[in-house]
Write a protein that holds these residues in place. Structure first.
Motif, PDB file in Angstrom:
ATOM      1  N   VAL B  36       4.342   3.618  91.624  1.00 59.39           N
ATOM      2  CA  VAL B  36       4.190   4.339  90.333  1.00 59.39           C
ATOM      3  C   VAL B  36       5.583   4.011  89.753  1.00 59.39           C
ATOM      4  CG1 VAL B  36       2.896   6.308  90.764  1.00 59.39           C
ATOM      5  CG2 VAL B  36       5.273   6.610  91.362  1.00 59.39           C
ATOM      6  N   GLY B  37       6.426   2.964  90.389  1.00 57.39           N
ATOM      7  CA  GLY B  37       7.563   2.538  89.851  1.00 57.39           C
ATOM      8  C   GLY B  37       7.452   1.985  88.284  1.00 57.39           C
ATOM      9  N   VAL B  38       8.588   1.767  87.717  1.00 53.24           N
ATOM     10  CA  VAL B  38       8.246   1.055  86.319  1.00 53.24           C
ATOM     11  C   VAL B  38       9.328   0.052  86.045  1.00 53.24           C
ATOM     12  CG1 VAL B  38       8.517   1.566  83.549  1.00 53.24           C
ATOM     13  CG2 VAL B  38       7.394   3.093  85.150  1.00 53.24           C
ATOM     14  N   LEU B  52      -1.796  -1.494  86.901  1.00 48.88           N
ATOM     15  CA  LEU B  52      -3.328  -0.601  87.239  1.00 48.88           C
ATOM     16  C   LEU B  52      -2.905   0.896  86.891  1.00 48.88           C
ATOM     17  CD1 LEU B  52      -6.269  -0.668  87.646  1.00 48.88           C
ATOM     18  CD2 LEU B  52      -5.892  -0.563  89.934  1.00 48.88           C
ATOM     19  N   ILE B  53      -1.703   1.587  87.532  1.00 51.28           N
ATOM     20  CA  ILE B  53      -1.720   2.959  87.588  1.00 51.28           C
ATOM     21  C   ILE B  53      -1.340   2.929  86.030  1.00 51.28           C
ATOM     22  CG2 ILE B  53       0.064   4.652  87.989  1.00 51.28           C
ATOM     23  CD1 ILE B  53      -1.864   4.171  90.401  1.00 51.28           C
ATOM     24  N   ALA B  54      -0.302   2.292  85.355  1.00 52.25           N
ATOM     25  CA  ALA B  54      -0.034   2.580  83.899  1.00 52.25           C
ATOM     26  C   ALA B  54      -1.616   2.608  83.115  1.00 52.25           C
ATOM     27  CB  ALA B  54       0.697   1.432  83.532  1.00 52.25           C
ATOM     28  N   GLU B  55      -2.317   1.610  83.373  1.00 54.63           N
ATOM     29  CA  GLU B  55      -3.731   1.625  82.513  1.00 54.63           C
ATOM     30  C   GLU B  55      -4.489   2.722  82.960  1.00 54.63           C
ATOM     31  OE1 GLU B  55      -6.353  -1.880  83.042  1.00 54.63           O
ATOM     32  OE2 GLU B  55      -4.459  -3.017  83.256  1.00 54.63           O
ATOM     33  N   LEU B  56      -4.372   3.264  84.167  1.00 53.89           N
ATOM     34  CA  LEU B  56      -5.298   4.585  84.478  1.00 53.89           C
ATOM     35  C   LEU B  56      -4.670   5.531  83.808  1.00 53.89           C
ATOM     36  CD1 LEU B  56      -6.043   4.014  88.127  1.00 53.89           C
ATOM     37  CD2 LEU B  56      -7.741   3.885  86.659  1.00 53.89           C
ATOM     38  N   GLY B  57      -3.288   5.625  83.566  1.00 54.29           N
ATOM     39  CA  GLY B  57      -2.704   6.885  82.978  1.00 54.29           C
ATOM     40  C   GLY B  57      -2.767   6.519  81.383  1.00 54.29           C
ATOM     41  N   GLY B  58      -3.425   5.825  80.790  1.00 62.57           N
ATOM     42  CA  GLY B  58      -3.690   5.501  79.321  1.00 62.57           C
ATOM     43  C   GLY B  58      -2.642   4.682  78.773  1.00 62.57           C
ATOM     44  N   GLY B  59      -1.771   3.772  79.575  1.00 61.04           N
ATOM     45  CA  GLY B  59      -0.788   3.289  79.020  1.00 61.04           C
ATOM     46  C   GLY B  59      -0.771   1.768  79.122  1.00 61.04           C
ATOM     47  N   SER B  60       0.337   1.063  79.005  1.00 64.82           N
ATOM     48  CA  SER B  60       0.537  -0.286  79.724  1.00 64.82           C
ATOM     49  C   SER B  60       2.079  -0.505  80.300  1.00 64.82           C
ATOM     50  CB  SER B  60       0.113  -1.514  78.731  1.00 64.82           C
ATOM     51  OG  SER B  60       1.526  -1.841  78.050  1.00 64.82           O
ATOM     52  N   THR B  62       4.304  -2.974  80.156  1.00 61.97           N
ATOM     53  CA  THR B  62       4.773  -3.574  79.252  1.00 61.97           C
ATOM     54  C   THR B  62       5.391  -2.658  77.968  1.00 61.97           C
ATOM     55  OG1 THR B  62       3.073  -5.425  79.389  1.00 61.97           O
ATOM     56  CG2 THR B  62       5.039  -5.748  77.992  1.00 61.97           C
ATOM     57  N   GLU B  63       4.593  -1.788  77.563  1.00 59.27           N
ATOM     58  CA  GLU B  63       4.773  -0.669  76.458  1.00 59.27           C
ATOM     59  C   GLU B  63       5.785   0.065  76.977  1.00 59.27           C
ATOM     60  OE1 GLU B  63       1.546   1.406  75.058  1.00 59.27           O
ATOM     61  OE2 GLU B  63       2.959   2.825  75.388  1.00 59.27           O
ATOM     62  N   LEU B  64       5.566   0.506  78.313  1.00 57.43           N
ATOM     63  CA  LEU B  64       6.361   1.520  78.812  1.00 57.43           C
ATOM     64  C   LEU B  64       7.804   1.133  78.977  1.00 57.43           C
ATOM     65  CD1 LEU B  64       4.128   3.310  81.652  1.00 57.43           C
ATOM     66  CD2 LEU B  64       4.678   4.347  79.297  1.00 57.43           C
ATOM     67  N   ARG B  65       8.016  -0.241  79.570  1.00 55.17           N
ATOM     68  CA  ARG B  65       9.284  -0.797  79.712  1.00 55.17           C
ATOM     69  C   ARG B  65       9.924  -0.653  78.335  1.00 55.17           C
ATOM     70  NH1 ARG B  65       7.546  -5.269  83.816  1.00 55.17           N
ATOM     71  NH2 ARG B  65       8.039  -4.069  85.708  1.00 55.17           N
ATOM     72  N   GLY B  66       9.060  -1.340  77.263  1.00 55.21           N
ATOM     73  CA  GLY B  66       9.648  -1.656  76.158  1.00 55.21           C
ATOM     74  C   GLY B  66      10.265  -0.398  75.232  1.00 55.21           C
ATOM     75  N   ARG B  67       9.459   0.783  75.430  1.00 58.64           N
ATOM     76  CA  ARG B  67       9.813   2.168  74.686  1.00 58.64           C
ATOM     77  C   ARG B  67      11.138   2.675  75.379  1.00 58.64           C
ATOM     78  NH1 ARG B  67       4.639   5.708  74.775  1.00 58.64           N
ATOM     79  NH2 ARG B  67       6.081   7.335  74.298  1.00 58.64           N
ATOM     80  N   GLY B  68      11.469   2.275  76.727  1.00 60.59           N
ATOM     81  CA  GLY B  68      12.514   2.936  77.488  1.00 60.59           C
ATOM     82  C   GLY B  68      12.766   4.443  77.301  1.00 60.59           C
ATOM     83  N   ALA B  72       8.414   9.774  78.797  1.00 60.79           N
ATOM     84  CA  ALA B  72       7.183   9.332  78.778  1.00 60.79           C
ATOM     85  C   ALA B  72       6.350   8.170  79.734  1.00 60.79           C
ATOM     86  CB  ALA B  72       7.134   8.656  77.397  1.00 60.79           C
ATOM     87  N   ALA B  73       7.293   7.521  80.375  1.00 55.30           N
ATOM     88  CA  ALA B  73       6.742   6.616  81.505  1.00 55.30           C
ATOM     89  C   ALA B  73       6.320   7.563  82.524  1.00 55.30           C
ATOM     90  CB  ALA B  73       7.934   5.644  81.833  1.00 55.30           C
ATOM     91  N   MET B  74       7.276   8.456  82.932  1.00 50.48           N
ATOM     92  CA  MET B  74       6.861   9.225  83.954  1.00 50.48           C
ATOM     93  C   MET B  74       5.271  10.013  83.767  1.00 50.48           C
ATOM     94  SD  MET B  74       9.127  11.909  86.077  1.00 50.48           S
ATOM     95  CE  MET B  74       8.797  13.161  84.710  1.00 50.48           C
ATOM     96  N   THR B  75       5.066  10.300  82.495  1.00 51.63           N
ATOM     97  CA  THR B  75       4.018  10.947  82.216  1.00 51.63           C
ATOM     98  C   THR B  75       2.828  10.374  82.404  1.00 51.63           C
ATOM     99  OG1 THR B  75       5.054  12.658  80.580  1.00 51.63           O
ATOM    100  CG2 THR B  75       2.795  12.432  80.563  1.00 51.63           C
ATOM    101  N   VAL B  76       2.885   8.868  82.001  1.00 53.65           N
ATOM    102  CA  VAL B  76       1.796   7.974  82.124  1.00 53.65           C
ATOM    103  C   VAL B  76       1.474   7.826  83.451  1.00 53.65           C
ATOM    104  CG1 VAL B  76       1.008   5.887  81.381  1.00 53.65           C
ATOM    105  CG2 VAL B  76       2.098   7.171  79.617  1.00 53.65           C
ATOM    106  N   MET B  77       2.501   7.537  84.223  1.00 53.90           N
ATOM    107  CA  MET B  77       2.366   6.991  85.571  1.00 53.90           C
ATOM    108  C   MET B  77       1.844   7.950  86.476  1.00 53.90           C
ATOM    109  SD  MET B  77       3.279   3.972  85.305  1.00 53.90           S
ATOM    110  CE  MET B  77       3.467   3.004  87.017  1.00 53.90           C
ATOM    111  N   ALA B  78       2.126   9.436  86.237  1.00 53.56           N
ATOM    112  CA  ALA B  78       1.847  10.501  86.933  1.00 53.56           C
ATOM    113  C   ALA B  78       0.352  10.840  86.662  1.00 53.56           C
ATOM    114  CB  ALA B  78       2.447  11.613  86.429  1.00 53.56           C
TER     115      ALA B  78
END
Lengths: 403, 403
Positions: B36-38, B52-60, B62-68, B72-78
């Motif tokens: 679940v690291g980013v 795959l975890i990011a996708e299952l969480g409804g994100g991507s 690349t996008e999570l990394r870009g937003r910084g 938000a990243a933790m919410t998606v990965m969780a």
């Protein structure tokens, strides 16, 4: 075959402990029942009965029943159980401990765990697991299991949780992991945000000398844990250069580690290098109590406000440090950086106050007994000269001890 | 052979997870790594990767990394990890889950545990175990292990704790206890001190009919747990006669169970008999907020002050109950005791206020959809007539469902 101590009130929680004992036995381990009940009739026969536990706790069951003071009874029974377990573990007769119940069971377990070695399997099933657990966990590696519903008899929710607890405890107690033997002493290092430079170079220096370093962040929990690990024999040397928790304890800040901070090494005969890191400040959250409204305050971040210690407080802190170190049976020294107790009190810093720093210094100079050297530095705490001296002193002392 | 999911940030916590995987394998179980690291580079190869975890969480990723945006990243990965674990457990491919880390790891684990069945082995090693654990434990049977020191690399303190966690998790996951099959439905029963008469006779009635009863004390935690167990499929019928937590949620008392109280049964298709027990009161501790200074207050004990609900609040509560029950797909009914919502509002009681009670009644009568019957009682809530009707209704509904 692992032996699991099951510690509880075998009157009110008889059914639960009978179930636990069955599960432990079903897993091929041996249950050892210890009764800490006082009033009711035990539903099970304990291997160590309540009479003996009361005696070990410094009381007698008859007297406890007669007084009818629940709290007093619990205190005695907890002390007795802790004493019994401590002996059983020391003699190698028990491999894990498991308890179930409400806040009473949690209190008994906390007292027991305080007497057991780090790494020894300790499992508590209690609804106190969801809430503020600090008074129960303290500085031990307790395993807490939340039963979702109150444990009050056996039902289809309590049975699976109790079974899981038995499996977890037996799992930990059966052929446990053996940490490879390390002869290198373990050195505890204290630090804080404003003394990170100091702490980090001490850690590097310690590791360069072939020792192992363990850092403690001085927010109260860190200092308490350090003291507990020293007392438990885990730590062989201390670079306690950030003693800021003493200021919070004296003045009433939020990072107090209690009045016993900086006492364990002296009492346990562990060598220590001590300094005055961040004794220029007391920590508060967003707001500072009204009695400090006229004081020099510094908003550290949105959640933390710092308050500069006064000369009078600094003098009191110096006396307190001397009083704590003077009984040391192992080597001890104090390093004093005259140009800043933290990043914030260097010349030009918001907490720069040479008079207050000097009050601290004078109290140390007057208070420390001969044999505990006070080393002067014309630098701030984060200067490499301070950390280098700390590492040199510790290395000398520890190398002398290591065969 | 048990499969243990190891869920964590395989970049920052790579060494710790490698050690856990080794220990799990050494115990004869199979580690299944989920990343679940980013940001950093994973130190280990995950079986289920972060993409795959990011996708299952409804994100991507690349996008999570870009937003910084860490949160938000933790919410998606969780969310992604919870979804992955939920599927793996449902398909029988995982037998236990284990995580280690700070508050981020604890948050991810809390999200995962909310999706897993009661009794399924869930182990978290984190310093959050000493502190207020409620936001992490929630209503799950989480096992928490306190590592004493921050888990930050492998050392002689972290290794034994991690090894214990692996042994506990494998211990629970290996040939787990199987609860004997019970066909009798489990009925959740709510109660409060001032509605104990009602709750106790419902429990007796439920058990006399051959069902199993589980009581929930309505202090906030009780109601939340009831809702969670209904959603998790553990509870097959509800006698929710004490809905007082809704008043605390509406008015701002200390016993709120959140706005989702009284929604699970309707959504999950679980039959429920509902009443208005203790909706005559809002709970506070010693002091009541200043905005309520003109209200009717009653000191219940030194630690608790009760405040009578007004007619306007009662009307709002009635509308709220109707809105929650109307979507029910399973049978539901409401029992209304016209002579007292609790011990305190019977004629002559300190909270006796027929106008307020009637506002509640009118709102229910106007709001409940056809098919959800409103039963009138010329008694207070604790009268046997109320509990008898509750038991009769539930028994009829549950016996119809049980083959």
């Amino acid at each position: 075959m692992a032996v699991i101590a099951l510690v509880g009130a075998l009157d009110t929680k008889g059914a639960e402990y009978a179930f636990l004992a069955d599960r432990v036995a079903a897993l091929g381990a041996t249950p050892l029942l210890i009764d800490v009940g006082v009033l009711g009739v035990p539903a099970l026969t304990a291997r160590i009965g309540r009479d003996l536990i009361a005696e070990l706790g410094g009381g007698s069951l008859t007297e406890l029943r007669g007084r009818g003071d629940r709290n007093a009874a619990m205190t005695v029974m907890a002390r007795g159980a802790a004493s019994a377990l401590s002996d059983l573990v020391a003699s190698g007769d028990v491999d894990g401990v498991l308890a179930v119940g409400g806040s009473n069971a949690a209190y008994v377990m906390a007292e027991i765990c305080g007497r057991l070695p780090f790494g020894f399997p300790k499992v508590l099933v209690s609804t106190i697991a969801a809430g503020d657990t600090r008074s129960y966990v303290r500085e031990t590696d307790l395993t807490l299991m939340y039963p979702v519903v109150d444990i009050n008899g056996l039902n289809r929710l309590s049975r699976p949780v109790l079974a899981n607890a038995a499996q977890a405890c037996v799992g930990m107690a059966t052929s446990p992991y053996a940490e490879p033997f390390r002869s290198a002493p373990l050195v505890g290092v204290t630090m804080f945000g404003v003394t990170t430079g100091c702490g980090s170079s001490v850690v590097r220096g310690i590791e360069d000398r072939g020792f192992e370093a363990l850092t403690f962040h001085c927010t109260g929990v860190g200092g308490r844990t350090l003291e507990a690990l020293i007392r438990g024999g885990t730590i062989q040397g201390v670079a306690d250069l950030t003693t800021t928790e003493l200021a919070d304890d004296l003045v009433g800040g939020v990072c107090s580690a209690g009045p016993d901070r900086l006492t364990a090494a002296a009492e346990a005969g562990v060598p220590q290098v001590v300094s005055v890191g961040a004794l220029d400040m007391v920590n508060f959250y967003e707001t500072v109590p009204p009695e400090f409204s006229g004081r020099l305050l510094h908003p550290h971040n949105p959640a933390v406000t710092l308050m500069r210690t006064t000369a009078a407080e600094c003098a009191e802190l110096g006396r307190g440090i001397a009083a704590r170190l003077n009984p040391s049976i192992a080597p001890a020294a104090v390093l004093f950086p005259h140009r800043g107790l933290s990043q914030l009190s260097t010349p030009g810093g918001v907490f720069h106050d040479p008079a207050a720093d000097d009050a601290l210094y004078q109290a140390l100079r007057d208070g420390l007994r001969p044999g505990i050297d006070l080393h002067d530095f014309d630098t701030d705490i984060n200067d490499p000269a301070v950390s280098a001296t700390a590492v040199d002193l510790l290395a000398t002392w520890l190398e002398k001890e290591t065969p």
